[in-house]
Scaffold this active site. Structure first.
Site, PDB file in Angstrom:
ATOM      1  NE  ARG A  23      -4.300  -1.397   0.232  1.00 21.77           N
ATOM      2  CZ  ARG A  23      -5.405  -1.399   0.973  1.00 21.77           C
ATOM      3  NH1 ARG A  23      -5.611  -0.471   1.855  1.00 21.77           N
ATOM      4  NH2 ARG A  23      -6.300  -2.330   0.792  1.00 21.77           N
ATOM      5  NE  ARG A  27      -7.053   5.531   2.664  1.00 19.12           N
ATOM      6  CZ  ARG A  27      -8.008   4.745   3.144  1.00 19.12           C
ATOM      7  NH1 ARG A  27      -9.210   5.227   3.364  1.00 19.12           N
ATOM      8  NH2 ARG A  27      -7.754   3.485   3.437  1.00 19.12           N
ATOM      9  NE  ARG A  36      -9.738   7.436  -3.171  1.00 16.69           N
ATOM     10  CZ  ARG A  36     -11.044   7.502  -3.395  1.00 16.69           C
ATOM     11  NH1 ARG A  36     -11.518   8.327  -4.304  1.00 16.69           N
ATOM     12  NH2 ARG A  36     -11.877   6.720  -2.722  1.00 16.69           N
ATOM     13  CG  ASP A  73      -8.800  -2.623  -4.444  1.00 15.90           C
ATOM     14  OD1 ASP A  73      -8.239  -1.904  -3.601  1.00 15.90           O
ATOM     15  OD2 ASP A  73      -9.522  -3.592  -4.140  1.00 15.90           O
ATOM     16  CE1 TYR A 149     -13.333  -6.920   1.098  1.00 15.79           C
ATOM     17  CE2 TYR A 149     -11.703  -8.552   0.434  1.00 15.79           C
ATOM     18  CZ  TYR A 149     -12.048  -7.432   1.172  1.00 15.79           C
ATOM     19  OH  TYR A 149     -11.131  -6.838   1.991  1.00 15.79           O
TER      20      TYR A 149
HETATM   21  O1  CP3 Z   1       0.203   0.745  -3.172  1.00 12.10           O
HETATM   22  C1  CP3 Z   1      -0.255  -0.410  -3.325  1.00 12.10           C
HETATM   23  O2  CP3 Z   1      -0.039  -1.339  -2.529  1.00 12.10           O
HETATM   24  C2  CP3 Z   1      -1.029  -0.703  -4.597  1.00 12.10           C
HETATM   25  C3  CP3 Z   1      -2.401  -0.569  -4.553  1.00 12.10           C
HETATM   26  C4  CP3 Z   1      -3.312  -1.474  -3.736  1.00 12.10           C
HETATM   27  C5  CP3 Z   1      -4.581  -1.000  -3.321  1.00 12.10           C
HETATM   28  N1  CP3 Z   1      -5.284  -2.048  -2.826  1.00 12.10           N
HETATM   29  C6  CP3 Z   1      -5.032   0.382  -3.463  1.00 12.10           C
HETATM   30  C7  CP3 Z   1      -6.075   0.854  -2.527  1.00 12.10           C
HETATM   31  C8  CP3 Z   1      -3.241  -2.831  -3.385  1.00 12.10           C
HETATM   32  C9  CP3 Z   1      -2.085  -3.805  -3.526  1.00 12.10           C
HETATM   33  C10 CP3 Z   1      -4.505  -3.175  -2.827  1.00 12.10           C
HETATM   34  C11 CP3 Z   1      -4.853  -4.545  -2.401  1.00 12.10           C
HETATM   35  C12 CP3 Z   1      -6.066  -4.777  -1.630  1.00 12.10           C
HETATM   36  N2  CP3 Z   1      -7.302  -4.166  -1.743  1.00 12.10           N
HETATM   37  C13 CP3 Z   1      -6.204  -5.793  -0.656  1.00 12.10           C
HETATM   38  C14 CP3 Z   1      -5.122  -6.799  -0.316  1.00 12.10           C
HETATM   39  C15 CP3 Z   1      -4.041  -6.234   0.507  1.00 12.10           C
HETATM   40  C16 CP3 Z   1      -4.416  -6.030   1.943  1.00 12.10           C
HETATM   41  O3  CP3 Z   1      -4.360  -4.873   2.385  1.00 12.10           O
HETATM   42  O4  CP3 Z   1      -4.701  -7.034   2.605  1.00 12.10           O
HETATM   43  C17 CP3 Z   1      -7.505  -5.732  -0.138  1.00 12.10           C
HETATM   44  C18 CP3 Z   1      -8.079  -6.605   0.955  1.00 12.10           C
HETATM   45  C19 CP3 Z   1      -8.197  -4.712  -0.850  1.00 12.10           C
HETATM   46  C20 CP3 Z   1      -9.627  -4.312  -0.721  1.00 12.10           C
HETATM   47  C21 CP3 Z   1      -9.740  -2.907  -0.320  1.00 12.10           C
HETATM   48  N3  CP3 Z   1      -9.471  -1.852  -1.165  1.00 12.10           N
HETATM   49  C22 CP3 Z   1     -10.046  -2.378   0.956  1.00 12.10           C
HETATM   50  C23 CP3 Z   1     -10.421  -3.198   2.175  1.00 12.10           C
HETATM   51  C24 CP3 Z   1      -9.934  -0.980   0.864  1.00 12.10           C
HETATM   52  C25 CP3 Z   1     -10.102   0.042   1.974  1.00 12.10           C
HETATM   53  C26 CP3 Z   1     -11.403   0.744   1.915  1.00 12.10           C
HETATM   54  C27 CP3 Z   1     -11.418   1.953   2.804  1.00 12.10           C
HETATM   55  O5  CP3 Z   1     -12.280   2.787   2.567  1.00 12.10           O
HETATM   56  O6  CP3 Z   1     -10.573   2.086   3.704  1.00 12.10           O
HETATM   57  C28 CP3 Z   1      -9.580  -0.669  -0.468  1.00 12.10           C
HETATM   58  C29 CP3 Z   1      -9.377   0.661  -1.036  1.00 12.10           C
HETATM   59  C30 CP3 Z   1      -8.005   1.001  -1.447  1.00 12.10           C
HETATM   60  N4  CP3 Z   1      -7.291   0.253  -2.307  1.00 12.10           N
HETATM   61  C31 CP3 Z   1      -7.266   2.157  -1.076  1.00 12.10           C
HETATM   62  C32 CP3 Z   1      -6.043   2.067  -1.755  1.00 12.10           C
HETATM   63  C33 CP3 Z   1      -4.918   3.066  -1.728  1.00 12.10           C
HETATM   64  C34 CP3 Z   1      -7.733   3.278  -0.166  1.00 12.10           C
HETATM   65  C35 CP3 Z   1      -8.927   3.932  -0.791  1.00 12.10           C
HETATM   66  C36 CP3 Z   1      -8.878   5.420  -0.972  1.00 12.10           C
HETATM   67  O7  CP3 Z   1      -7.908   5.981  -1.494  1.00 12.10           O
HETATM   68  O8  CP3 Z   1      -9.901   6.014  -0.636  1.00 12.10           O
END
Ligand code: CP3
Length: 343
Positions: A23, A27, A36, A73, A149
């Site tokens: 990640r 943020r 974003r 994602d 999911y």
């Molecule tokens: O920088 C990186 O690592 C690359 C991008 C990346 C994202 N998601 C971007 C993202 C990667 C590798 C993921 C993987 C991901 N997404 C996983 C597996 C890794 C882990 O953390 O276990 C999972 C379970 C998800 C599903 C997901 N996507 C969730 C639970 C969330 C959070 C939702 C929230 O509102 O907090 C996301 C959103 C997400 N994906 C964000 C990012 C940077 C944050 C959303 C935002 O910017 O508003």
């Protein structure tokens, strides 16, 4: 030019450790929050190659990490399978929960590729923009994590709905596991063909699988996916991340053909280094929350990981994703220490 990350993933040990953070585009970076804010819908953001490339490169430009991970994602696969994926601010991801399993068909999987083309475009543009010594990682969610999911309709505390469905629907569960494995392999193949140098399979909720079902639900799908990739002539190295499976890592590593394994922060790195097959590169495992405190406690935890893994190829990373509250200064401190620039 060679890449420290790819050399290490291919099993070469060197004095210097390659580093990237799960990640890392996210943020905690003001420049990420700015992009974003220009794209309020998260899925549209992931499907905008120009913006995806921009935020993928942000942490490389700021910190000089050894690898970039494409901004996308794991839920892009359920999105491409028409599960009405949306991100609700403050609530996380939401999907229409599946009921019968019949909601996903082979025809839908065959139709995914055009919808995911923007991810491929972002990867090829990003590869072209990156320096030759920086690797680009593509990724997907592992089938079990995606299935949670699909069945839960979002995030979950204990995955009770998915686990219960698994117990109550033997045959349908096997079919679903197979279909999602196929979809996952297709998504990874698309990323490899677009130019990803390495692939990572996130099984973020593997810990919810009862231990005696791990082989079927966590391990066999990895082999199904690598089999599909190899049959298509894709030799891109693959890192598996079965978060929270503890001693299950032994079977996970021995019975798959991965090049690397992500170790979460619940696992003792000394145990991992002494126990897991020596041909595998270890990746991890600093607790992401240690970056919030920073200081001596973080420094000692970094040193412990470096020492524990000193005898084998190791990619420095966190045990899970970096959190939005992380101070930028602490990321600089982590990098300097893990790269041996402070003592
Ligand atoms: O920088 C990186 O690592 C690359 C991008 C990346 C994202 N998601 C971007 C993202 C990667 C590798 C993921 C993987 C991901 N997404 C996983 C597996 C890794 C882990 O953390 O276990 C999972 C379970 C998800 C599903 C997901 N996507 C969730 C639970 C969330 C959070 C939702 C929230 O509102 O907090 C996301 C959103 C997400 N994906 C964000 C990012 C940077 C944050 C959303 C935002 O910017 O508003």
């Amino acid at each position: 030019m060679s890449s420290l990350f790819l050399d290490t993933l291919s099993g070469r040990q060197s004095e210097k450790r390659p580093i990237w953070l799960m990640r890392q585009a996210g943020r905690y970076l003001a420049e990420y929050r700015a992009v974003r804010a220009s794209e309020p819908d998260f899925i549209s953001f992931c499907l905008n190659p120009e913006k995806a490339v921009e935020v993928t490169l942000q942490p490389i430009n700021r910190f000089g990490f050894d690898a970039a991970i494409i901004f996308s994602d794991i839920l892009m696969v359920p999105w491409a399978l028409d599960r009405n994926v949306r991100f609700v601010t403050g609530e996380g991801p939401k999907l229409d929960p599946m009921e019968t399993g019949g909601e996903i068909t082979e025809a839908m999987i065959a139709g995914m590729a055009p919808r995911l083309t923007p991810v491929a475009t972002a990867i090829s543009n990003c590869r072209a923009a990156l320096a030759a010594d920086k690797a680009l990682i593509g990724f997907a969610g592992a089938p079990w994590t995606i299935i949670t999911y699909l069945l839960e309709g979002g995030s979950s505390r204990d995955f009770a709905t998915a686990r219960r469905w698994m117990w109550e629907n033997d045959v349908r569960f096997d079919r679903l596991l197979d279909l999602v494995s196929q979809a996952t392999a297709d998504f990874l193949a698309l990323q490899a063909e677009a130019g990803a140098d390495a692939l990572m399979l996130f099984d973020s909720w593997a810990s919810a699988v009862p231990s005696h079902l791990r082989k079927k639900v966590v391990i066999d799908p990895v082999n199904r996916i690598t089999g599909i990739l190899r049959d298509r002539g894709i030799e891109t190295p693959l890192i598996g991340f079965p978060k929270g499976i503890g001693e299950g890592l032994i079977e996970y590593c021995n019975e798959t053909e991965l090049q690397g394994v992500g170790i979460d922060h619940g696992v003792d790195m000394r145990w991992a280094a002494a126990t897991l097959p020596s041909h595998l590169t270890l990746q991890g495992n600093l607790d992401p929350l240690s970056l919030i405190a920073g200081g001596d406690a973080m420094a000692r935890a970094i040193d412990e990981i470096l020492d524990a893994t000193s005898g084998r190829p190791h990619i420095f990373n966190l045990g899970h994703g970096i959190t939005p509250e992380t101070p930028i200064e602490h990321v600089h401190d982590l990098l300097a220490r893990a790269r041996g620039q402070v003592s």
